[in-house]
Each structure stands twice: as C-alpha cells, then as structure tokens.
Design a protein around this motif. Structure first.
Motif, PDB file in Angstrom:
ATOM      1  N   GLU A 310     130.343 130.164 -67.665  1.00 52.47           N
ATOM      2  CA  GLU A 310     130.198 130.198 -69.115  1.00 52.47           C
ATOM      3  C   GLU A 310     130.216 131.631 -69.629  1.00 52.47           C
ATOM      4  OE1 GLU A 310     127.122 128.470 -72.549  1.00 52.47           O
ATOM      5  OE2 GLU A 310     126.706 128.194 -70.421  1.00 52.47           O
ATOM      6  N   PHE A 311     130.806 131.827 -70.810  1.00 46.42           N
ATOM      7  CA  PHE A 311     130.836 133.133 -71.476  1.00 46.42           C
ATOM      8  C   PHE A 311     130.537 132.938 -72.953  1.00 46.42           C
ATOM      9  CE2 PHE A 311     133.276 136.082 -74.134  1.00 46.42           C
ATOM     10  CZ  PHE A 311     132.708 137.289 -73.750  1.00 46.42           C
ATOM     11  N   ARG A 312     129.584 133.730 -73.475  1.00 45.56           N
ATOM     12  CA  ARG A 312     129.253 133.742 -74.899  1.00 45.56           C
ATOM     13  C   ARG A 312     129.030 135.180 -75.331  1.00 45.56           C
ATOM     14  NH1 ARG A 312     124.041 130.770 -75.241  1.00 45.56           N
ATOM     15  NH2 ARG A 312     123.935 131.252 -73.027  1.00 45.56           N
ATOM     16  N   GLY A 365     137.857 127.242 -84.404  1.00 49.19           N
ATOM     17  CA  GLY A 365     138.881 126.565 -83.623  1.00 49.19           C
ATOM     18  C   GLY A 365     138.324 126.124 -82.286  1.00 49.19           C
ATOM     19  N   LYS A 366     138.920 125.080 -81.719  1.00 47.26           N
ATOM     20  CA  LYS A 366     138.411 124.544 -80.461  1.00 47.26           C
ATOM     21  C   LYS A 366     139.576 123.996 -79.660  1.00 47.26           C
ATOM     22  CE  LYS A 366     135.872 120.804 -80.677  1.00 47.26           C
ATOM     23  NZ  LYS A 366     134.721 119.894 -80.888  1.00 47.26           N
ATOM     24  N   LEU A 367     139.493 124.139 -78.359  1.00 47.60           N
ATOM     25  CA  LEU A 367     140.524 123.587 -77.486  1.00 47.60           C
ATOM     26  C   LEU A 367     139.901 123.145 -76.168  1.00 47.60           C
ATOM     27  CD1 LEU A 367     141.529 125.642 -74.933  1.00 47.60           C
ATOM     28  CD2 LEU A 367     142.171 127.025 -76.888  1.00 47.60           C
ATOM     29  N   LEU A 478     139.841 123.455 -65.591  1.00 45.96           N
ATOM     30  CA  LEU A 478     139.471 122.769 -66.827  1.00 45.96           C
ATOM     31  C   LEU A 478     138.720 123.763 -67.699  1.00 45.96           C
ATOM     32  CD1 LEU A 478     139.522 120.029 -68.312  1.00 45.96           C
ATOM     33  CD2 LEU A 478     137.271 119.562 -67.331  1.00 45.96           C
ATOM     34  N   MET A 479     139.220 124.011 -68.902  1.00 41.30           N
ATOM     35  CA  MET A 479     138.668 125.057 -69.763  1.00 41.30           C
ATOM     36  C   MET A 479     138.413 124.501 -71.155  1.00 41.30           C
ATOM     37  SD  MET A 479     140.427 128.658 -70.874  1.00 41.30           S
ATOM     38  CE  MET A 479     139.851 129.582 -72.292  1.00 41.30           C
ATOM     39  N   TRP A 480     137.214 124.787 -71.668  1.00 40.35           N
ATOM     40  CA  TRP A 480     136.845 124.449 -73.040  1.00 40.35           C
ATOM     41  C   TRP A 480     136.483 125.734 -73.761  1.00 40.35           C
ATOM     42  CZ3 TRP A 480     132.179 125.158 -75.673  1.00 40.35           C
ATOM     43  CH2 TRP A 480     132.069 124.529 -76.914  1.00 40.35           C
ATOM     44  N   MET A 481     136.999 125.906 -74.974  1.00 42.84           N
ATOM     45  CA  MET A 481     136.732 127.123 -75.733  1.00 42.84           C
ATOM     46  C   MET A 481     136.496 126.766 -77.190  1.00 42.84           C
ATOM     47  SD  MET A 481     138.961 130.598 -76.091  1.00 42.84           S
ATOM     48  CE  MET A 481     138.331 131.989 -77.039  1.00 42.84           C
ATOM     49  N   LYS A 482     135.453 127.340 -77.732  1.00 39.72           N
ATOM     50  CA  LYS A 482     135.134 127.184 -79.147  1.00 39.72           C
ATOM     51  C   LYS A 482     134.955 128.576 -79.741  1.00 39.72           C
ATOM     52  CE  LYS A 482     131.655 125.240 -82.261  1.00 39.72           C
ATOM     53  NZ  LYS A 482     130.337 124.560 -82.341  1.00 39.72           N
ATOM     54  N   THR A 514     132.776 134.985 -82.558  1.00 38.66           N
ATOM     55  CA  THR A 514     131.767 134.471 -81.612  1.00 38.66           C
ATOM     56  C   THR A 514     132.435 133.437 -80.719  1.00 38.66           C
ATOM     57  OG1 THR A 514     130.043 134.789 -83.283  1.00 38.66           O
ATOM     58  CG2 THR A 514     129.498 133.401 -81.391  1.00 38.66           C
ATOM     59  N   PRO A 515     132.993 133.863 -79.594  1.00 41.72           N
ATOM     60  CA  PRO A 515     133.634 132.903 -78.683  1.00 41.72           C
ATOM     61  C   PRO A 515     132.621 132.276 -77.728  1.00 41.72           C
ATOM     62  CG  PRO A 515     133.998 135.122 -77.893  1.00 41.72           C
ATOM     63  CD  PRO A 515     133.186 135.254 -79.159  1.00 41.72           C
ATOM     64  N   TRP A 516     132.894 131.023 -77.361  1.00 41.92           N
ATOM     65  CA  TRP A 516     132.084 130.299 -76.369  1.00 41.92           C
ATOM     66  C   TRP A 516     133.077 129.638 -75.415  1.00 41.92           C
ATOM     67  CZ3 TRP A 516     127.628 126.360 -77.754  1.00 41.92           C
ATOM     68  CH2 TRP A 516     126.920 126.059 -76.585  1.00 41.92           C
TER      69      TRP A 516
END
Length: 630
Positions: A310-312, A365-367, A478-482, A514-516
C-alpha cells in the motif's frame, strides 16, 4: 473467445497428453471387442439368426463407443491452440480494445469489480467461502484446508463424501429394514422384503453414483454447491414404513395366495444384491483411496495469504489533474503489460474534474486493473504425479471392463429371452423351470448391475482425475488506485521587458494530489479443457502476496513524471530559436539607431543655444556702447 494469434505466445502447452494416450488405448481395446463381436456374426448365422443380429448390433455399438472414446483421446494429443486473450478475466473487462472478448466471457467471470476492490481494501479473499449444508460442513471439518481449494475440487470432494455418507446411511437403513423383517414385526413377509429391499438399496446407491458422475461434467461444478443430507430422513423412514406396510398387506392375503407368493419368491426372486453391493463398495473404496492421496497432496500446496502493498501520500505539484490520469493509464500501467497484452480493467477508468469559479476546482479518479496473467508452474509432489497417472490408468481400465461387462450382459439377456420364449410361454410351467428361470434372471441382474456400477465408477474416476490434469495457475498484478485532490490556476508571464519582442504567458495549475495505491501479486487457478474453449473456464483467486518492490517502481515512475513537467512554455525547436535570435538582433539594431539619432539631436540643440547666447551678448554690448556715446 475466438482464437487470437500472436507471434509472442503465452507459453501454455497441452496438459492432457498423458491422459489422451491412456484414453486412446482404452478406446482401441473397446473397438477390438466390438470387432470380435462382429466376427461372430458369420458363425452364428449358421445356428441362430437372432444371435447373429445381437452380434451385429452389439459389435457396431461397441465399435462406435470405442471410436468415440479413442477419438477423444487422440484429440487431446492435438496441438493446443491458445490465443492472446486467455485465460478468463476475473470480472467484466472494461478495456475498450477487449470489448468483444469481455462480452463473450461475461458468464464465466466469478467476481465483480466491487468485490475485487473489497478484497484488496479488506485484505480478504472472497474465494474461500463458507461451506453450505451438513455434509459440506462435515467434510470441511475433517479436511480444514479444503476451503482453500478451487470450487471444482471442493465440489468434487463434497460429492465423494456425500457418496460415502449416503452409502453408510443406506446400509444402516437396510439393516433397520432387515431387523424389522427377521424380528417378526412383519410376520411371514420377511422372506419377500429382504431381497426386494436389497435391490432397492442397490438401485438407490447406483442412482447416487450416476448423479455424481453427471455433476462432474455439468457447468454447475464451476460454482460452489451446497451439500445437504436431504433425502436421508426419507430413506430412513422408507426403511421402516415399507416393511411394516408390506407385512400388513401380506397378512391380509388368504392362505392360497400366500403360498403362491412364497413359492414365487423361492423360485424366482433368488437374486439378492449382496454381490453387487460388495462390487459397489469395493469400487467406491478404490475411487476414494486414489482421490484421497491426490486431494491431500493438492491441499498441501495451498498458501492462502491475503497480503497487499500500500502507498498513501500527499503531493503538491504544478500539473493539470487530467495529465495525472493520462500518464498513469498510458505510461505507468502500459509498462506493466505482460508480453504486450492489454491490461484488464475491472473498474471503468473515468476521472472526474469539477471546475469551480476563479480557477479553482477538485478532481477524483479510480481504477482497478490486472495485468495479463502469466502461467505459473504448480509444484506437485512425486507421490501426487504417480497417483494421478495411476488413477488415469485405472479409470481407463474400468472403462474397458465396463464395455466387457456390457458385452456379457447383452448375451446373458439374449439367453434369458430365449429361455422365456422356449419354456415359460406355456400355461403349465413346472417348478423346476421356474427355478431355472430364477437362476437365469439372477445371473442377468448381477451382470447388469455390475456393468452399471463399474461404468459409473469409471466416469467418476475419469472425470475426477481430469480435474487434477486440467488445473492451471497464473500469476498477475492486481492494482487498485484512487486519486483525489484540488487544483488552482494562476498566470505566469516571462519576457515582459519594454525592449522584449518575445513573450511567454502561461496558466499554471497547482494541484494538491492525494493518491492511494494498493497492489498485490495474485495467484489464480483455472481448469482447462480440450477444444475451442480450452481456457475459458472461471478463474479463482487462490493467493495474494505483497509486492513492495513493484509498488515502489510504480510510485517512482509517477513521481518522476510529476517532477519533470514544465510549467513555462519555451522554444525548443531550432528554427524557432533562430527566428527569435533574428528578431532580437533587429531589436538591438533598432535600439542602436535610435540612440545615435538622439545624441545628434542633442548636440545640434546645444549649438543653437550657444549661438543664441553669443548673439544676445553681442547685442547687449552694442546697446551699451551706444548709450555711452550719446
């Protein structure tokens, strides 16, 4: 999904070659048995045309069965065509370039985008679902690691366990019925009830066999099924009620009718299912024993980790928000493709930019994406491989034995029919003939039920073993980004001097980002088939592992892009630079000419003033001289 050729293949080979060889040999043996039956046509024509017809029809049937079986085995040896779009996606794929494939595989997806996002956020695996039903919970209690197996294997183990439970309960019910019969609770009807119930028990267990074999071939095996004890209560009630009702009805018969029934039972119903029950139990024990080893070895390979990286962070950069999403989609994620296969988008990439007054606004945005799965080797133990090969050989041997039993059953049935036509159509039939008929019928039923038992057992063993040949595992990212944030606009201008002829005026967007980001290296499992739909079965997430180093690379690429952006427009083209230099020189020349003309004009003005001053002095002197002379 249609086959999609590419020179850069995925490296997936045919997993069914060894099973195909065994199946082809078994089919060839059945064809030989059919040919043997056909060769008897010419000989039997001399004695019985009916028997010749039996030889011909049975031979053709066996040849057809054998050719079909051998053809299936040979087909498994053919080249394994694997396109660039396999295996099936985990959820619906929103990638525009894969629209046709996404619609074709929609029914085979196990998850949806929201469920995959929940798995990453919650550090959980939705594949490992709680078992449903009494039998399912019993087998998962005895084999706790079974919950970490793919759905087809879990369903198969539950079906085998269900067969054992139903067989045990069936024998228990038969024991109750036998006790009721011999204890005198049903009177003299005990001798009638016992053989009838043994046949009913055998038919009931054979029905369970065939149901299990049919389920393994159905599409429902890809979805986790509940396994209850529905029907067991009915079976126990049947074992108690039927003997009592039969005994009550038997007691209402008169003496003559009772004697006839007793004689019929003694002469005709001499068949009892004990031999076939023993064959069934031995077959069940062989099937369970082979699968027990393979299932146990397979479950030791399960690593049900649910770990993610995880990265924030919060970043302040001079960049337009749209450029952030464009870079992530077209550069960062495109760099993660495996063999240049497009990534799979499980949540539609739709960044939203909300502009407000005075150059301010917010964005989000989210992917959710997965890279093309890469084939991963399953490290089976040597014992597993040996038992898998042994189970395949035993299954194909049972297929041939079932064909052999069918061969003898048909001829035994023909003998029984000939005996009935020759001896039992007369109204006066001796007791001796009835006894012979009972023995003939008993032999036919033994062969018939033996054929049904071995045939169903061969299908269960064959289709169950196929699961362990067909399983393939893949590794993917598998990658999720918000990404959320705000932005403000301001103007920055350069070249504002009074003498500058070139000027750069820019609108600079300052974004607070602010990326997550959550990523995981997942191991997925699917079950291949032979034919056009070879890798289009559902795919299950079996393992989720951390990938800190990979995540650091993704974040580094994003930061490098953000920090390398230019806020001010400048000239980078050689011709534009040459033109600007020419304009600069013209401006310098213009300023030089203007300065020279100004200096000349100033010197001329000074001369005029000096002349005017000198003339005034002379005039003043002349006026003074005149006054003194007067």
């Amino acid at each position: 999904m249609a086959y999609e050729f590419g020179t850069n293949t995925l490296g997936i080979t045919n997993p069914f070659k060894q099973e195909g060889i065994a199946k082809a040999l078994s089919g060839a043996a059945i064809v030989g048995l059919g040919v043997f039956a056909l060769l008897g046509v010419a000989i039997d024509l001399k004695t019985s045309i009916g028997l010749a017809w039996v030889d011909a029809l049975l031979g053709l049937a066996l040849v057809g069965i054998g050719l079909r079986h051998a053809g299936t085995g040979v087909f498994q040896l053919f080249k394994y065509f694997v396109g660039r779009s396999v295996p099936t996606s985990l959820a619906f794929n929103y990638n525009p370039s894969e629209k046709d494939n996404a619609n074709a595989e929609r029914q085979q997806t196990v998850y949806d985008g929201q469920e995959l996002e929940s798995m990453l956020m919650g550090r959980k695996n939705a594949t490992f679902r709680e078992p449903e039903g009494w039998i399912a919970r019993l087998i998962h209690t005895l084999l706790p690691r079974l919950i970490f197996a793919p759905f087809p294997i879990r369903n198969f183990v539950q079906d085998i366990a269900g067969l054992l439970v139903f067989a045990a309960v069936g024998l228990f019910a038969f024991g109750i019925a036998y006790f009721v019969s011999v204890s005198g609770l049903v009177g003299q009807a005990g001798s009638l009830i016992t053989p009838v119930l043994s046949i009913v028990l055998l038919l009931y267990l054979l029905f369970q066999w065939k149901q299990a074999a049919a389920f393994l071939q159905s599409k429902q095996a890809a979805r986790l099924q509940p396994k209850n004890v529905a029907g067991l209560a009915k079976l126990l009630s049947f074992a108690i009620i039927v003997p009592v009702v039969t005994g009550f009805g038997y007691s209402r018969l008169d003496t003559v009718t009772t004697d006839r029934v007793q004689q019929l039972v003694a002469d005709v119903l001499v068949f009892e299912a004990w031999w076939n029950l023993v064959v069934l139990m031995l077959t069940l024990a062989a099937v369970v024993g082979l699968f027990w080893v393979m299932v146990r070895e397979r479950l030791t390979l399960a690593k049900p980790s649910t770990e993610v990286s995880e990265f924030r962070d919060n970043l302040q950069e001079s960049i337009h928000p749209d450029e952030i999403f464009i870079n992530i989609e077209n550069i960062v994620l495109a760099n993660r493709r495996y063999k240049e296969v497009p990534n799979r988008m499980y949540q539609e990439f739709d960044p939203q930019l909300k502009e407000q007054s005075q150059g301010k606004g917010s964005f989000k945005g989210k992917l959710l994406m997965e890279t093309q799965p890469e084939l991963s080797t399953i490290n089976y133990s040597a014992k597993f491989k040996a038992f898998r090969l042994l189970a395949t050989a035993v299954a194909q041997g049972m297929v041939f034995v079932s064909a052999l039993l069918l061969f003898f059953t048909v001829f035994k049935g023909y003998e029984l029919q000939e005996f009935v036509v020759a001896n039992l159509l007369d109204s006066r039939v001796s007791d001796d003939l009835w006894q012979k008929f009972g023995l003939q019928l008993s032999g036919f039923l033994v062969l018939l039920f033996s054929w049904l038992t071995v045939s169903s057992g061969a299908k269960i063993l064959e289709r169950g073993t196929r699961l362990f040949w067909a399983e393939m595992q893949f590794n993917s990212l598998l990658m999720w980004m918000k990404t959320d944030g705000t932005f403000t606009e301001s103007k920055v201008s350069t070249g504002m001097s009074i003498h500058d002829s070139t000027r750069s005026e820019n609108v600079v967007v300052r974004s607070s980002i602010t990326p997550w980001v959550i990523t995981s290296r997942i191991v997925t499992s699917t079950f291949a088939t032979s034919g056009a739909s070879n890798l289009e079965s559902p795919r299950y997430v079996m393992q989720m592992d951390k990938n800190d180093q990979e995540l650091h690379g993704i974040v580094a690429e994003i930061k490098q892009f953000l920090q390398s952006r230019e806020a001010l427009a400048s000239l980078t083209n050689e011709r534009d630079l040459s033109s600007a230099e020419t304009i600069f020189r013209v401006n310098e020349a213009s300023r030089a000419n203007t300065n020279g003309l100004s200096a000349q004009m100033e010197s001329s003005a000074d001369a005029v003033l000096e002349q005017q001053a000198a003339g005034k002095l002379r005039q003043d002197q002349e006026n003074s001289d005149q006054q003194q002379g007067a």
